[in-house]
Motif scaffolding. Sequence first.
Motif, PDB file in Angstrom:
ATOM      1  N   MET A 207       0.824  -1.215   0.000  1.00  0.00           N
ATOM      2  CA  MET A 207       0.000   0.000   0.000  1.00  0.00           C
ATOM      3  C   MET A 207       0.856   1.262   0.000  1.00  0.00           C
ATOM      4  SD  MET A 207      -3.253  -1.109   2.301  1.00  0.00           S
ATOM      5  CE  MET A 207      -4.014   0.485   2.368  1.00  0.00           C
ATOM      6  N   VAL A 208       1.961   1.244   0.735  1.00  0.00           N
ATOM      7  CA  VAL A 208       2.805   2.444   0.757  1.00  0.00           C
ATOM      8  C   VAL A 208       3.507   2.621  -0.593  1.00  0.00           C
ATOM      9  CG1 VAL A 208       5.058   1.680   1.697  1.00  0.00           C
ATOM     10  CG2 VAL A 208       4.110   3.851   2.404  1.00  0.00           C
ATOM     11  N   THR A 209       3.799   1.512  -1.274  1.00  0.00           N
ATOM     12  CA  THR A 209       4.388   1.594  -2.617  1.00  0.00           C
ATOM     13  C   THR A 209       3.391   2.236  -3.582  1.00  0.00           C
ATOM     14  OG1 THR A 209       5.537  -0.475  -2.133  1.00  0.00           O
ATOM     15  CG2 THR A 209       5.541   0.220  -4.409  1.00  0.00           C
TER      16      THR A 209
ATOM     17  N   ALA B 123       3.372   9.391   2.947  1.00  0.00           N
ATOM     18  CA  ALA B 123       3.977   8.114   3.348  1.00  0.00           C
ATOM     19  C   ALA B 123       4.255   8.111   4.854  1.00  0.00           C
ATOM     20  CB  ALA B 123       5.260   7.872   2.554  1.00  0.00           C
ATOM     21  N   GLY B 124       4.681   9.266   5.375  1.00  0.00           N
ATOM     22  CA  GLY B 124       4.950   9.385   6.815  1.00  0.00           C
ATOM     23  C   GLY B 124       3.682   9.210   7.632  1.00  0.00           C
TER      24      GLY B 124
ATOM     25  N   PHE C 172      -4.788  13.637   1.521  1.00  0.00           N
ATOM     26  CA  PHE C 172      -4.555  14.267   2.827  1.00  0.00           C
ATOM     27  C   PHE C 172      -3.816  13.321   3.773  1.00  0.00           C
ATOM     28  CE2 PHE C 172      -8.529  16.255   1.316  1.00  0.00           C
ATOM     29  CZ  PHE C 172      -8.056  17.558   1.207  1.00  0.00           C
ATOM     30  N   GLY C 173      -3.076  13.925   4.672  1.00  0.00           N
ATOM     31  CA  GLY C 173      -2.336  13.146   5.665  1.00  0.00           C
ATOM     32  C   GLY C 173      -3.247  12.291   6.530  1.00  0.00           C
ATOM     33  N   ALA C 174      -4.421  12.853   6.900  1.00  0.00           N
ATOM     34  CA  ALA C 174      -5.343  12.116   7.777  1.00  0.00           C
ATOM     35  C   ALA C 174      -5.862  10.851   7.086  1.00  0.00           C
ATOM     36  CB  ALA C 174      -6.506  13.015   8.174  1.00  0.00           C
TER      37      ALA C 174
ATOM     38  N   VAL D 239      11.285   1.108   3.231  1.00  0.00           N
ATOM     39  CA  VAL D 239      10.742   1.457   1.907  1.00  0.00           C
ATOM     40  C   VAL D 239      10.536   2.972   1.805  1.00  0.00           C
ATOM     41  CG1 VAL D 239       8.699   1.247   0.410  1.00  0.00           C
ATOM     42  CG2 VAL D 239       9.694  -0.780   1.444  1.00  0.00           C
ATOM     43  N   ILE D 240       9.990   3.594   2.859  1.00  0.00           N
ATOM     44  CA  ILE D 240       9.761   5.043   2.841  1.00  0.00           C
ATOM     45  C   ILE D 240      11.097   5.793   2.742  1.00  0.00           C
ATOM     46  CG2 ILE D 240       8.912   7.010   4.196  1.00  0.00           C
ATOM     47  CD1 ILE D 240       6.714   5.146   5.265  1.00  0.00           C
TER      48      ILE D 240
END
Lengths: 241, 95
Positions: free
Chosen positions: A26-28, A48-49, A130-132, A186-187
């Motif tokens: 998912m982060v990829t 990503a953070g 958005f970050g949220a 990965v991040i």
Amino acid sequence: MDYPTIFGIIGLAALIHASFQLSISMVTLLSGHSLGSKAKASRALHLAGAFFAGVVVMTMLFVSFLAYLATQLFPHSVPALAWSAVAGISIGLGVAVWAFYYRRTKVGTTLWIPRPMARFLSERTKATTFGAESFSLGLVSVIAEGIFIIAPASAAALALTQLPAPLQLVGIALYTGVASLGILVVIMLIGGGHKLSRIQKWREDNKRFMQFAAGSALLVLGFYMYVNEVVAAVTTVTGGL
Amino acid sequence: MTTKAIDVVKRRGKRATEPFDRDKLHASVYAACLSVRSPEGHARQTAEHVCNVVEAWSANKHVITSEDIRRQAAKALAPHHPEAAYLYQHHRVIL
């Protein structure tokens, strides 16, 4: 159980948790879409953070909840029955990981999760700005893999109950830190300018090894818990030691 | 020209067909190039080239599938930007 054994179980359980791939997939995807939509690199990193924060929070909550449940159910000591149950789940899930953690496709890193759910997660990941939202996706990615995560998290939770309260916090931090390490790497690679295609190619090339390692480690953890906590306890009682 | 009289069958007929949309193809190839950190100008140029190749390939066809487009686009993209082509072809099989 002595401290090195307890922390050994927590560490191995966390490593097994880290080898599960849904959050990394998912982060990829998330990073790919934010970079592809001309977002600044800092924006992509922010998303990503936030995703990583969600994963960390949910992992911590998950293992803390199981540890709390274990302390409530077994206030004095964990019975051999509970250790056998967790050992059995670990061994069963180890075989399940070997059998169907990745789908049998020639290309890609398609995971076991049902296709409608995968499509939903994929669409949500693409639409995240958005970050949220990204944070909540991180939370969901841990819940969605709960069926596999339950084994290492339960093993860690039972081990945590053997520790005094301050060290339980250290154990939870250790579990969460190690379990989230793969996503962090990965991040950091993406943030450091590595191409997503190379990261994904590496994942695809090594998926069978990761699957084998995760399944084997679950079997090892299950057998170890069974021998160390069930067989040893029974031997001690019947031997009058 | 942004559309052609070619029907695109989506996901093996599970979703309604829609006309071929060059802009949509352009946007997806452009995004794939950007996601492997290709400069914007190069990404735009590559996307233009890929769209031309796919349009030429589809010129004598009335019905094509979205998978056909993806395959042809990846084939056209590979010589110019292999890493973008890899991601373009694989982004549906990451999860």
